[in-house]
Enzyme design. Structure first.
Site, short mmCIF file in Angstrom:
data_model
loop_
_atom_site.label_atom_id
_atom_site.label_comp_id
_atom_site.label_asym_id
_atom_site.label_seq_id
_atom_site.Cartn_x
_atom_site.Cartn_y
_atom_site.Cartn_z
N ALA A 1 -3.22 5.67 -3.90
CA ALA A 1 -3.45 6.03 -2.50
C ALA A 1 -3.96 7.47 -2.41
CB ALA A 1 -2.17 5.87 -1.70
N GLY B 1 7.24 3.25 -6.40
CA GLY B 1 6.27 2.35 -7.04
C GLY B 1 5.36 1.68 -6.03
N ASP C 1 -4.45 -1.65 -7.14
CA ASP C 1 -3.80 -0.73 -6.19
C ASP C 1 -4.83 0.13 -5.46
OD1 ASP C 1 -4.35 0.34 -8.69
OD2 ASP C 1 -2.36 1.17 -9.02
N GLY D 1 2.44 2.81 -5.32
CA GLY D 1 1.05 3.14 -5.63
C GLY D 1 0.61 4.46 -5.06
N SER D 2 1.47 5.48 -5.20
CA SER D 2 1.12 6.79 -4.63
C SER D 2 -0.10 7.38 -5.32
CB SER D 2 2.30 7.74 -4.72
OG SER D 2 2.82 7.76 -6.02
#
Ligand code: MEV
Length: 325
Positions: free
Chosen positions: A114, A108, A155, A110-111
């Protein structure tokens, strides 16, 4: 240019989750763990994606035939990003994409955001299209909403700008907070949170009890502004207290769980100043602020209670192009 590698960091939200979806501010910090995206042209008009950490060795579709073939869920953000970029700039060339991630997708961190930011930076460089950060954000936010439907974009901002930010959607406010130090402990609960479902749950609550939820969001806003000052002044015990207050309000939004509450209480009992969930709730991570002398005991107690301490540094650098050839 034959290929470009860009990278963007993961994030942790510090204060203001959920309220930020409705236009209230939040505080978010970028992590020192990053996702790399490598893009290069292909001779054929294909889009080929390799994302081994997502279990995808090789996925292939015709470029610009987005939507004609079902896309694996794991790749939906990447494909949406390519689609937005190609449609906006009327592009045709075949493309190869490979991703590499320094952290597990389950955490969790924020892949998806990103990966989206790194992808768009890499594509802009490959095609030599000059974009401002705001333009990258706008493209990324649209692509994310296409997949996820809901979300504040905080994010994406953390991945793009890096550091620690006071954020209001949709990048209406992106204010870097100058801090030297952010000694948080991060503990993974072992449960992967389903963010869109939790956002919808809070929306439902807001529909049923608009005044009550508005009052909670207003209190969260006050906490966010106060936390910004304490962060800048390194007033840790006071900041810890605010974490506990924010957590109580998140509990009123019904996003905490017995397991998360157990971990939070464990941290407090072991001597932490404050602790709260970080993110949508339901699972994922908790963040803890503890005096230096108590950090070890807190970490041990959390491990005993079933949590996993994750070593990350906050306030790290935003997205960048790392190499090209
Ligand atoms: C999730 O990490 C944080 C939320 O506020 C969602 C969002 O802002 O997109 C719940």
């Amino acid at each position: 240019m034959k290929y470009v590698v860009a990278a963007a960091p993961g994030k942790l939200i510090l204060f203001g989750e959920h309220a930020v979806v409705y236009g209230y501010p939040c505080l978010v910090s970028a992590l020192d763990q990053r996702i790399q995206v490598r893009v290069s042209f292909l001779k054929k008009d294909d889009l080929v994606i390799a994302a081994p950490q997502l279990g995808i060795k090789k996925f292939k579709i015709k470029i610009n035939a987005f939507g004609n073939k079902s896309i694996p869920k794991e790749l939906s953000f990447l494909v949406a990003g390519v689609k937005r970029f190609y449609q906006k700039y009327h592009l045709q060339k075949g493309l190869s994409i490979a991703t590499q991630c320094q952290f597990s997708f389950k955490f969790g961190f924020g892949s998806s955001s990103a990966v989206m930011i790194a992808l768009l930076l890499a594509l802009a460089k490959l095609y030599q299209i000059k974009l401002t950060k705001k333009q990258v954000f706008k493209l990324a936010y649209k692509a994310v909403l296409e997949v996820q439907k809901v979300g504040s974009g905080f994010d994406l901002a953390a991945a793009l700008w890096g550091g620690t930010l006071l954020y209001q959607k949709p990048a209406k406010l992106v204010k870097p907070i100058k801090i030297k130090n952010l000694p948080l402990l991060v503990c993974y609960s072992g449960i992967k949170a389903d963010t869109p479902t939790l956002i919808r749950q809070v929306l439902e609550l807001k529909r049923k009890k608009p005044q009550k939820i508005k009052a909670i969001f207003k209190k969260i806003r006050q906490i966010v502004f106060q936390a910004k000052t304490y962060l800048e002044k390194e007033k840790w015990p006071e900041l810890g207290k605010l974490m506990n207050e924010n957590q109580k309000l998140l509990q009123k939004l019904n996003v905490s769980t017995p397991l998360l509450n157990k971990l939070l209480n464990t941290a407090l009992k072991a001597g932490a100043w404050g602790a709260k969930i970080s993110g949508a709730g339901g699972g994922d991570n908790i963040i803890i602020l503890a005096p230096q002398a108590k950090r070890k005991a807190v970490a041990e107690a959390l491990k005993k209670a079933g949590g996993k301490i994750i070593k990350v540094k906050l306030n790290s650098q935003g997205a960048s192009c790392e190499s090209h050839f």
